[in-house]
Scaffold this motif. Structure first.
Motif, PDB file in Angstrom:
ATOM      1  N   THR A   1       0.822  -1.219   0.000  1.00  0.00           N
ATOM      2  CA  THR A   1       0.000   0.000   0.000  1.00  0.00           C
ATOM      3  C   THR A   1       0.851   1.262   0.000  1.00  0.00           C
ATOM      4  N   TYR A   2       2.079   1.169   0.479  1.00  0.00           N
ATOM      5  CA  TYR A   2       3.020   2.287   0.368  1.00  0.00           C
ATOM      6  C   TYR A   2       3.415   2.485  -1.090  1.00  0.00           C
ATOM      7  N   LEU A   3       3.747   1.406  -1.758  1.00  0.00           N
ATOM      8  CA  LEU A   3       4.193   1.481  -3.148  1.00  0.00           C
ATOM      9  C   LEU A   3       3.062   1.849  -4.095  1.00  0.00           C
ATOM     10  N   ASP A   4       1.818   1.424  -3.770  1.00  0.00           N
ATOM     11  CA  ASP A   4       0.683   1.640  -4.661  1.00  0.00           C
ATOM     12  C   ASP A   4      -0.007   2.982  -4.449  1.00  0.00           C
ATOM     13  N   ASN A   5       0.392   3.721  -3.426  1.00  0.00           N
ATOM     14  CA  ASN A   5      -0.136   5.073  -3.169  1.00  0.00           C
ATOM     15  C   ASN A   5      -1.648   5.095  -2.983  1.00  0.00           C
ATOM     16  N   VAL A   6      -2.177   4.086  -2.281  1.00  0.00           N
ATOM     17  CA  VAL A   6      -3.598   4.067  -1.956  1.00  0.00           C
ATOM     18  C   VAL A   6      -3.818   4.790  -0.629  1.00  0.00           C
ATOM     19  N   ASP A   7      -5.080   5.059  -0.297  1.00  0.00           N
ATOM     20  CA  ASP A   7      -5.362   5.846   0.907  1.00  0.00           C
ATOM     21  C   ASP A   7      -5.887   4.995   2.056  1.00  0.00           C
ATOM     22  N   TYR A   8      -5.646   3.675   1.995  1.00  0.00           N
ATOM     23  CA  TYR A   8      -6.031   2.792   3.094  1.00  0.00           C
ATOM     24  C   TYR A   8      -4.830   1.942   3.501  1.00  0.00           C
ATOM     25  N   THR A   9      -4.846   1.517   4.760  1.00  0.00           N
ATOM     26  CA  THR A   9      -3.727   0.742   5.281  1.00  0.00           C
ATOM     27  C   THR A   9      -3.689  -0.663   4.695  1.00  0.00           C
ATOM     28  N   GLY A  10      -2.502  -1.264   4.684  1.00  0.00           N
ATOM     29  CA  GLY A  10      -2.363  -2.608   4.156  1.00  0.00           C
ATOM     30  C   GLY A  10      -2.829  -3.666   5.136  1.00  0.00           C
ATOM     31  N   ALA A  11      -3.110  -4.862   4.620  1.00  0.00           N
ATOM     32  CA  ALA A  11      -3.411  -6.008   5.466  1.00  0.00           C
ATOM     33  C   ALA A  11      -2.140  -6.430   6.200  1.00  0.00           C
ATOM     34  N   PRO A  12      -2.268  -7.137   7.320  1.00  0.00           N
ATOM     35  CA  PRO A  12      -1.102  -7.451   8.150  1.00  0.00           C
ATOM     36  C   PRO A  12       0.007  -8.167   7.384  1.00  0.00           C
ATOM     37  N   VAL A  13       1.253  -7.840   7.746  1.00  0.00           N
ATOM     38  CA  VAL A  13       2.427  -8.479   7.177  1.00  0.00           C
ATOM     39  C   VAL A  13       3.402  -8.763   8.312  1.00  0.00           C
ATOM     40  N   THR A  14       4.167  -9.852   8.181  1.00  0.00           N
ATOM     41  CA  THR A  14       5.188 -10.211   9.160  1.00  0.00           C
ATOM     42  C   THR A  14       6.539 -10.321   8.464  1.00  0.00           C
ATOM     43  N   VAL A  15       7.561  -9.703   9.078  1.00  0.00           N
ATOM     44  CA  VAL A  15       8.939  -9.836   8.602  1.00  0.00           C
ATOM     45  C   VAL A  15       9.768 -10.276   9.797  1.00  0.00           C
ATOM     46  N   ARG A  16      10.509 -11.377   9.645  1.00  0.00           N
ATOM     47  CA  ARG A  16      11.274 -11.867  10.804  1.00  0.00           C
ATOM     48  C   ARG A  16      12.531 -12.630  10.391  1.00  0.00           C
ATOM     49  N   SER A  17      13.494 -12.641  11.289  1.00  0.00           N
ATOM     50  CA  SER A  17      14.676 -13.511  11.249  1.00  0.00           C
ATOM     51  C   SER A  17      15.529 -13.310  10.003  1.00  0.00           C
ATOM     52  N   LEU A  18      15.942 -12.065   9.759  1.00  0.00           N
ATOM     53  CA  LEU A  18      16.854 -11.779   8.653  1.00  0.00           C
ATOM     54  C   LEU A  18      17.587 -10.471   8.926  1.00  0.00           C
ATOM     55  N   THR A  19      18.597 -10.200   8.100  1.00  0.00           N
ATOM     56  CA  THR A  19      19.377  -8.967   8.191  1.00  0.00           C
ATOM     57  C   THR A  19      19.214  -8.176   6.902  1.00  0.00           C
ATOM     58  N   LEU A  20      19.088  -6.853   7.057  1.00  0.00           N
ATOM     59  CA  LEU A  20      18.949  -5.938   5.918  1.00  0.00           C
ATOM     60  C   LEU A  20      20.108  -4.938   5.954  1.00  0.00           C
ATOM     61  N   ASP A  21      20.926  -4.976   4.929  1.00  0.00           N
ATOM     62  CA  ASP A  21      22.123  -4.139   4.833  1.00  0.00           C
ATOM     63  C   ASP A  21      21.865  -3.008   3.849  1.00  0.00           C
ATOM     64  N   GLY A  22      21.752  -1.775   4.382  1.00  0.00           N
ATOM     65  CA  GLY A  22      21.461  -0.633   3.526  1.00  0.00           C
ATOM     66  C   GLY A  22      22.615  -0.185   2.657  1.00  0.00           C
TER      67      GLY A  22
END
Length: 360
Positions: A105-126
């Motif tokens: 929903t962030y990428l699609d630029n809609v005006d309602y919140t997204g359905a639940p999402v889970t992100v776990r057990s990983l590393t993100l290197d910027g």
């Protein structure tokens, strides 16, 4: 204050279609595994797995991943790595992404919140040294979401951004409540380690617990709207700004956090003129002696009600320990008791419009 989320009909229809095809057969949720190859094809592989998934599916990501495009986080899915060391997703040199991972929903630029999402057990290197125009590592714009056992480091801007705005600035028309950010490590962010962005009144009633936020270029944790939040057990250190900045307290709990080595302020809050909040059992130390305030308040409007109890403040001879201010025509009704303040220039200062008592 709103406590309920209203999902638009179009979003609900999308979920029904995905989980119950026209034949009436129920699609069973399953796990799909993406084995990264440490090439810039990895983001396409992960996004293809998401596109082929249905609500309830888990996308398991393994190995070293290299991305030059944003990974799309679809609602009602779980994204899991093998472990922080076993799954490392790195932003490729020169990719300069707005976000490495982001809610649909962030990428699609809609005006309602997204359905639940889970992100776990990983590393993100910027990989910020090779991505000077990049922004955030992980962007969440979905309610009831869980971020757990994730490490982010080297964000050009923010490690985690929870936002009510979309990529082009579209604001939510509903709420984005009841999420959990638990047991993560946000390190070496150029901006905030954790940034909750909510110019409206949408991102309320979350839990921020048992996280480590280290070596932030700006504030370690900055929460635009802390209404209904439980902020507890976090360790914030090496801060080039305010360690924990929580605005708009409304039925908020801030407890048992370990805050050390900041340059501006340890714990800074603003309070709404309804409900009441608590600040309890925090340890706020500044051994380098930056000279700022250790715990400071202000009130946004009306009469704020706050209990400050059992906190420990320790400095190296400079700064203000407890700085209670209301500002303007606002007032603050405050219980301040059982706090131990040492090693500062001014243990406590109380501004106009503030009434301090020991409680009953």
């Amino acid at each position: 204050m709103r406590r309920f989320v209203v999902i638009p009909v179009v979003a609900l229809v999308g979920l029904v279609v995905a989980s119950a095809p026209s034949s009436g057969r129920v699609v069973q949720a399953q796990a799909s595994t993406v084995a990264c190859t440490n090439t810039t094809n990895d983001d396409e592989a992960i996004n293809n797995a998401t596109a082929a998934s249905v609500p309830g599916d888990e996308i398991v990501i393994t190995g070293k991943c290299l991305i030059n495009g944003t990974i799309r986080l679809a609602g009602e899915r779980s994204y899991r790595g093998e472990s922080r060391a076993g799954t490392v997703i790195r932003q490729a040199d020169g990719a300069n992404l707005d976000a490495m991972l982001a809610s649909d929903t962030y990428l699609d630029n809609v005006d309602y919140t997204g359905a639940p999402v889970t992100v776990r057990s990983l590393t993100l290197d910027g990989n910020r040294q090779n991505n000077p125009a990049a922004h955030d590592v992980l962007v969440v714009r979905a309610w009831q979401s869980v971020i757990e056992n994730v490490e982010t480091f080297g964000a050009t801007r923010h490690g985690l951004r929870v936002t009510s705005l979309s990529a082009n600035g579209t604001a939510l028309k509903n709420t984005q409540v009841n999420g959990r950010i638990v047991g993560n490590h946000f390190a070496m962010s150029g901006g905030h380690g954790v940034f909750v962005e909510d110019p409206g009144n949408s991102v309320t009633d979350w839990v921020l617990a048992d996280n480590w936020v280290a070596d932030s270029g700006a504030d370690a944790v900055m929460i635009d709207n802390a209404a209904g939040w439980m902020i507890r057990g976090n360790h914030l250190y090496g801060v080039n700004g305010v360690a924990l900045w929580a605005d708009r307290l409304f039925g908020t709990t801030i407890s048992d956090n370990y805050i050390e080595d900041f340059t501006v302020s340890g714990l800074r809050v603003s309070i709404q003129g309804e409900a009441a909040s608590t600040i309890t059992g925090n340890r706020i130390f500044d051994f380098p002696g930056g000279g700022g305030a250790f715990l400071e308040t202000r009130v946004n409007y009306g009469t704020g009600v706050l209990a400050v109890t059992g906190n420990v403040v320790r400095g190296m001879g400079t700064g203000v320990g407890l700085d209670y201010q209301a500002e303007g025509t606002a007032k603050l009704q405050l219980t301040s008791t059982g706090n131990l303040v040492t090693g500062v220039t001014t243990p406590r200062q109380v501004g106009t419009g503030v009434t301090v008592s020991a409680g009953i």
